[in-house]
Scaffold this motif. Structure first.
Motif, PDB file in Angstrom:
ATOM      1  N   GLU A   1       0.800  -1.207  -0.158  1.00 21.40           N
ATOM      2  CA  GLU A   1       0.056  -0.083   0.062  1.00 21.40           C
ATOM      3  C   GLU A   1       0.840   1.172  -0.013  1.00 21.40           C
ATOM      4  O   GLU A   1       1.939   1.350   0.949  1.00 21.40           O
ATOM      5  N   LEU A   2       0.848   2.121  -1.042  1.00 26.11           N
ATOM      6  CA  LEU A   2       1.518   3.190  -1.254  1.00 26.11           C
ATOM      7  C   LEU A   2       0.617   4.502  -1.124  1.00 26.11           C
ATOM      8  O   LEU A   2      -0.285   4.571  -1.092  1.00 26.11           O
ATOM      9  N   ALA A   3       1.498   5.771  -0.860  1.00 22.02           N
ATOM     10  CA  ALA A   3       0.730   6.912  -1.070  1.00 22.02           C
ATOM     11  C   ALA A   3       1.837   7.970  -1.638  1.00 22.02           C
ATOM     12  O   ALA A   3       2.953   7.934  -1.490  1.00 22.02           O
ATOM     13  N   VAL A   4       1.101   8.818  -2.329  1.00 17.24           N
ATOM     14  CA  VAL A   4       1.815  10.024  -2.898  1.00 17.24           C
ATOM     15  C   VAL A   4       1.224  11.240  -2.541  1.00 17.24           C
ATOM     16  O   VAL A   4      -0.196  11.436  -2.701  1.00 17.24           O
ATOM     17  N   ILE A   5       1.781  12.320  -1.892  1.00 19.59           N
ATOM     18  CA  ILE A   5       1.322  13.617  -1.791  1.00 19.59           C
ATOM     19  C   ILE A   5       1.429  14.624  -2.806  1.00 19.59           C
ATOM     20  O   ILE A   5       2.763  14.559  -2.995  1.00 19.59           O
TER      21      ILE A   5
ATOM     22  N   VAL B   1       0.391   8.351 -11.764  1.00 16.10           N
ATOM     23  CA  VAL B   1      -0.914   8.182 -11.313  1.00 16.10           C
ATOM     24  C   VAL B   1      -1.232   9.419 -10.219  1.00 16.10           C
ATOM     25  O   VAL B   1      -2.414   9.533 -10.489  1.00 16.10           O
ATOM     26  N   ALA B   2      -0.663   9.559  -9.392  1.00 19.50           N
ATOM     27  CA  ALA B   2      -1.067  10.456  -8.356  1.00 19.50           C
ATOM     28  C   ALA B   2      -1.120  11.814  -9.196  1.00 19.50           C
ATOM     29  O   ALA B   2      -2.212  12.680  -8.790  1.00 19.50           O
TER      30      ALA B   2
ATOM     31  N   ALA C   1      -3.543  13.762  -0.799  1.00 19.74           N
ATOM     32  CA  ALA C   1      -2.826  12.548  -0.544  1.00 19.74           C
ATOM     33  C   ALA C   1      -3.587  11.484  -1.261  1.00 19.74           C
ATOM     34  O   ALA C   1      -4.793  11.152  -1.228  1.00 19.74           O
ATOM     35  N   VAL C   2      -2.750  10.726  -2.154  1.00 21.44           N
ATOM     36  CA  VAL C   2      -3.398   9.776  -2.938  1.00 21.44           C
ATOM     37  C   VAL C   2      -3.020   8.205  -2.213  1.00 21.44           C
ATOM     38  O   VAL C   2      -1.618   8.136  -2.480  1.00 21.44           O
ATOM     39  N   GLU C   3      -3.863   7.640  -1.938  1.00 25.74           N
ATOM     40  CA  GLU C   3      -3.443   6.260  -1.341  1.00 25.74           C
ATOM     41  C   GLU C   3      -3.762   5.336  -2.650  1.00 25.74           C
ATOM     42  O   GLU C   3      -4.706   5.180  -3.151  1.00 25.74           O
TER      43      GLU C   3
ATOM     44  N   ALA D   1      -7.399  12.172   0.185  1.00 26.21           N
ATOM     45  CA  ALA D   1      -7.564  12.949   1.244  1.00 26.21           C
ATOM     46  C   ALA D   1      -7.128  14.421   0.871  1.00 26.21           C
ATOM     47  O   ALA D   1      -5.935  14.362   0.606  1.00 26.21           O
ATOM     48  N   PRO D   2      -7.927  15.255   0.842  1.00 20.86           N
ATOM     49  CA  PRO D   2      -7.645  16.809   0.071  1.00 20.86           C
ATOM     50  C   PRO D   2      -6.879  17.716   1.644  1.00 20.86           C
ATOM     51  O   PRO D   2      -7.753  18.785   1.781  1.00 20.86           O
TER      52      PRO D   2
END
Length: 383
Positions: A188-192, A238-239, A253-255, A270-271
């Motif tokens: 599980e990744l995230a990019v802000i 993608v983010a 924040a894009v999970e 999440a904005p």
């Protein structure tokens, strides 16, 4: 506009830990802040210039609050969007925009948004009521196991449940919801992504998130993610696509899921400042809270480059403890190199409630992960 040591007023809806950490930055720049939260003892209360007690879902409360500020932002999605729309029409600058928030607030609308914009996401089915899921199971249009998500008012693992048998449906609220296919993911990744009012866009490094097996909450955030560079580049792209589709202002924040085939699927967004970016306070040249502030005020965005590897450990209430909080073994973790605790100021603990976090920085990310494990096993949030 002059923001520093001036008559400018920034409004923040929500007085929790995210707002408190945003206030670290407003105080650094001497920016006047008004905060509204329903809780008398909200963490933000000690650091803002003016505190207003009010219901974030009440139209009149949000509208009255917003009329007394120049720019309005929020640290939680559960706010009255109709009031934000009225304020925006009357000239108050609201960032991110009510239109962005309106889509994100509802997980069903959010998923449809991804489909409409050709953004990869897990297959899903939308239901007006949870009770309709039984019919779909009997018709075999959905199959066990799957993930149930409440369309609205879910966060921090609430409103989400893995459904493996009919009995798992018994205690769910009969509300608008979605079901998602279970994705056999690697990570599980995230990019802000940060987008300013001036159109400047920047991204933070891809982070890797490790979740608690039952609470569905993040336990560790690892930056940089321990993944192949090509996968990281794909996640960043993608983010950026998601950010461009929303055209938000501020942080997004894009999970995401990294599948077994190294595809990237968007989970949700999440904005606002996000748990996955807390490491940046110690590890980045510009932390996520300062970056959000720069973006919504139209100031030049700062560098998102990491100075050093960083890991964030969430401090949550231990199971079996409810009441006045006590942090056990805090002194032991503070003896460790590169360890910085952040206590949110919530006076009452309960199982899995977010009470703080600890950042571990180290040039060797594997060493940082070892220390993070030690921190997690040492400190206990009890009552």
């Amino acid at each position: 506009m002059d923001y520093f040591s001036s008559d400018f007023k920034l409004g923040i809806l929500g007085g929790g830990q995210l707002g408190k950490m945003l206030l670290y930055e407003t105080r650094k720049y001497d920016i006047f802040t008004r905060v509204m939260d329903p809780g008398e003892d909200a963490p933000c209360r000690i650091a803002c210039n003016e505190f207003v007690k009010g219901d974030l879902m009440d139209f009149d409360a949000v509208y009255r609050f917003g009329k007394k500020v120049d720019v309005l932002t929020f640290e939680i999605e559960n706010v009255n969007v109709s009031a934000l729309e009225r304020l925006e029409k009357e000239g108050v600058k609201v960032y991110p925009s009510p239109a962005t928030l309106k889509t994100i607030q509802n997980k069903a609308k959010q998923k449809l948004f991804y489909v409409d914009h050709n953004i990869p996401t897990a297959p899903f089915t939308r239901f007006a009521y949870t009770s309709e899921i039984l019919t779909s199971l009997k018709n075999e249009s959905i199959r066990f196991p799957f993930v149930w998500k409440s369309a609205q008012f879910g966060y921090d693992g609430r409103g989400v449940k893995v459904i493996r048998t009919y009995s798992d449906l018994d205690d769910l609220p009969n509300v608008e919801c979605i079901t998602e296919e279970m994705i056999p993911f690697k990570n599980e990744l995230a990019v802000i992504v940060c987008r300013s009012t001036e159109g400047q866009v920047t991204t933070y490094p891809v982070v890797e998130m490790e979740f608690h097996p039952t609470a569905n909450q993040v336990e560790y955030v690892v930056c940089p993610a321990r993944i192949d560079a090509k996968v990281a580049e794909k996640a960043q792209l993608v983010a950026l696509r998601v950010s461009e589709a929303y055209k938000h202002v501020g942080l997004l924040a894009v999970e995401m899921f990294q599948t077994q085939n190294n595809d990237i699927l968007v989970n949700e967004v999440a904005p606002r400042p996000h748990n996955s970016g807390h490491y940046s306070i110690e590890a980045s040249y510009t932390n996520q809270f300062e970056q959000h502030l720069r973006a919504i005020l139209g100031l030049p965005l700062g560098s998102t480059t990491s100075k050093v590897g960083g890991i964030m450990v969430n401090l949550t209430g231990e199971e079996g403890y409810t009441g006045k909080v006590k942090y056990r073994n805090m002194e032991d973790i503070m003896k460790l190199d590169g360890v910085t605790p952040h206590i949110y100021g919530k006076k009452e603990t309960r199982p899995f409630r977010k009470m703080g976090h600890v950042t571990i920085v180290n040039k060797d990310i594997d060493k940082a992960r070892e220390i993070a494990e030690k921190v997690k096993n040492t400190i206990k949030v009890v009552s």
